[in-house]
Scaffold this motif. Sequence first.
Motif, PDB file in Angstrom:
ATOM      1  N   THR A   8      39.297  29.761  29.714  1.00  0.00           N
ATOM      2  CA  THR A   8      40.020  30.865  29.099  1.00  0.00           C
ATOM      3  C   THR A   8      39.066  31.849  28.436  1.00  0.00           C
ATOM      4  O   THR A   8      37.920  31.535  28.144  1.00  0.00           O
ATOM      5  N   ILE A   9      39.595  33.018  28.196  1.00  0.00           N
ATOM      6  CA  ILE A   9      38.948  34.033  27.382  1.00  0.00           C
ATOM      7  C   ILE A   9      40.040  34.588  26.475  1.00  0.00           C
ATOM      8  O   ILE A   9      41.205  34.628  26.864  1.00  0.00           O
ATOM      9  N   SER A  10      39.695  34.957  25.261  1.00  0.00           N
ATOM     10  CA  SER A  10      40.693  35.425  24.297  1.00  0.00           C
ATOM     11  C   SER A  10      40.339  36.811  23.780  1.00  0.00           C
ATOM     12  O   SER A  10      39.165  37.151  23.647  1.00  0.00           O
ATOM     13  N   ARG A  28      39.367  48.624  28.769  1.00  0.00           N
ATOM     14  CA  ARG A  28      38.579  47.710  27.945  1.00  0.00           C
ATOM     15  C   ARG A  28      38.774  46.263  28.386  1.00  0.00           C
ATOM     16  O   ARG A  28      37.826  45.482  28.430  1.00  0.00           O
ATOM     17  N   VAL A  29      39.999  45.898  28.713  1.00  0.00           N
ATOM     18  CA  VAL A  29      40.261  44.527  29.156  1.00  0.00           C
ATOM     19  C   VAL A  29      39.610  44.272  30.514  1.00  0.00           C
ATOM     20  O   VAL A  29      39.015  43.216  30.739  1.00  0.00           O
ATOM     21  N   CYS A  30      39.673  45.242  31.414  1.00  0.00           N
ATOM     22  CA  CYS A  30      39.007  45.087  32.721  1.00  0.00           C
ATOM     23  C   CYS A  30      37.501  44.921  32.529  1.00  0.00           C
ATOM     24  O   CYS A  30      36.882  44.091  33.209  1.00  0.00           O
ATOM     25  N   ALA A  31      36.919  45.678  31.613  1.00  0.00           N
ATOM     26  CA  ALA A  31      35.485  45.543  31.346  1.00  0.00           C
ATOM     27  C   ALA A  31      35.171  44.157  30.790  1.00  0.00           C
ATOM     28  O   ALA A  31      34.154  43.553  31.136  1.00  0.00           O
ATOM     29  N   LEU A  32      36.059  43.620  29.964  1.00  0.00           N
ATOM     30  CA  LEU A  32      35.893  42.278  29.414  1.00  0.00           C
ATOM     31  C   LEU A  32      35.939  41.223  30.514  1.00  0.00           C
ATOM     32  O   LEU A  32      35.190  40.252  30.491  1.00  0.00           O
ATOM     33  N   LEU A  33      36.797  41.436  31.495  1.00  0.00           N
ATOM     34  CA  LEU A  33      36.978  40.456  32.567  1.00  0.00           C
ATOM     35  C   LEU A  33      35.975  40.606  33.702  1.00  0.00           C
ATOM     36  O   LEU A  33      35.812  39.682  34.493  1.00  0.00           O
ATOM     37  N   GLU A  34      35.337  41.750  33.790  1.00  0.00           N
ATOM     38  CA  GLU A  34      34.397  42.005  34.884  1.00  0.00           C
ATOM     39  C   GLU A  34      33.294  40.964  34.896  1.00  0.00           C
ATOM     40  O   GLU A  34      32.647  40.704  33.899  1.00  0.00           O
ATOM     41  N   HIS A  68      41.724  40.526  38.665  1.00  0.00           N
ATOM     42  CA  HIS A  68      40.466  39.821  38.405  1.00  0.00           C
ATOM     43  C   HIS A  68      40.640  38.309  38.553  1.00  0.00           C
ATOM     44  O   HIS A  68      39.776  37.538  38.146  1.00  0.00           O
ATOM     45  N   GLY A  69      41.766  37.885  39.108  1.00  0.00           N
ATOM     46  CA  GLY A  69      42.006  36.463  39.343  1.00  0.00           C
ATOM     47  C   GLY A  69      42.409  35.678  38.111  1.00  0.00           C
ATOM     48  O   GLY A  69      42.237  34.464  38.074  1.00  0.00           O
ATOM     49  N   CYS A  70      42.922  36.370  37.098  1.00  0.00           N
ATOM     50  CA  CYS A  70      43.304  35.732  35.833  1.00  0.00           C
ATOM     51  C   CYS A  70      44.800  35.880  35.587  1.00  0.00           C
ATOM     52  O   CYS A  70      45.485  36.643  36.271  1.00  0.00           O
ATOM     53  N   GLN A  71      45.282  35.174  34.580  1.00  0.00           N
ATOM     54  CA  GLN A  71      46.657  35.326  34.119  1.00  0.00           C
ATOM     55  C   GLN A  71      46.639  35.514  32.615  1.00  0.00           C
ATOM     56  O   GLN A  71      45.975  34.768  31.891  1.00  0.00           O
ATOM     57  N   VAL A  72      47.364  36.530  32.124  1.00  0.00           N
ATOM     58  CA  VAL A  72      47.498  36.769  30.692  1.00  0.00           C
ATOM     59  C   VAL A  72      48.617  35.888  30.155  1.00  0.00           C
ATOM     60  O   VAL A  72      49.697  35.808  30.741  1.00  0.00           O
ATOM     61  N   ARG A  73      48.340  35.233  29.041  1.00  0.00           N
ATOM     62  CA  ARG A  73      49.364  34.491  28.302  1.00  0.00           C
ATOM     63  C   ARG A  73      49.387  35.014  26.881  1.00  0.00           C
ATOM     64  O   ARG A  73      48.346  35.124  26.230  1.00  0.00           O
TER      65      ARG A  73
END
Length: 96
Positions: A8-10, A28-34, A68-73
Motif C-alpha cells: 500500500t501507499i497512503s 499530484r496523485v499520479c506523480a505519487l504513483l508513477e 497505474h494498476g492500483c485501487q483507492v480505498r
Amino acid sequence: MNAGAPETISFAVRGPIARADLPGLCGRVCALLEGTHREVVLCDVSRIAPDAVTVDGLARLQLAARQHGCQVRLRHASSGLLELVAFMGLEDVLPD
C-alpha cells in the motif's frame, strides 16, 4: 510470490475541494504513483466535506489509480461522505 497483504501507499486529501482543484489533485496523485508497484492506495478523507465535487474528485483519483494498476480505498470517511458516495451509486467504485 508474496501471499501477504497487498502493498500500500497512503496519502491524505484535505478540503475544501473546488472543481478547479481536481486536475491538480489528480496530477499530484499520479506523480505519487508513477513508478510504484503498489496495489492499494489508502486515501485519508477525514478532513474533507461531503459534497458532489469531493466525490467527483475521489472518483477521478480512483480512475487515475486504476490506470497505474492500483485501487483507492477511503480511510476515515465521515458517515455523510459514505452516504453521498452510496447515493451517487459509487460505493463499489470508492470502497471504505
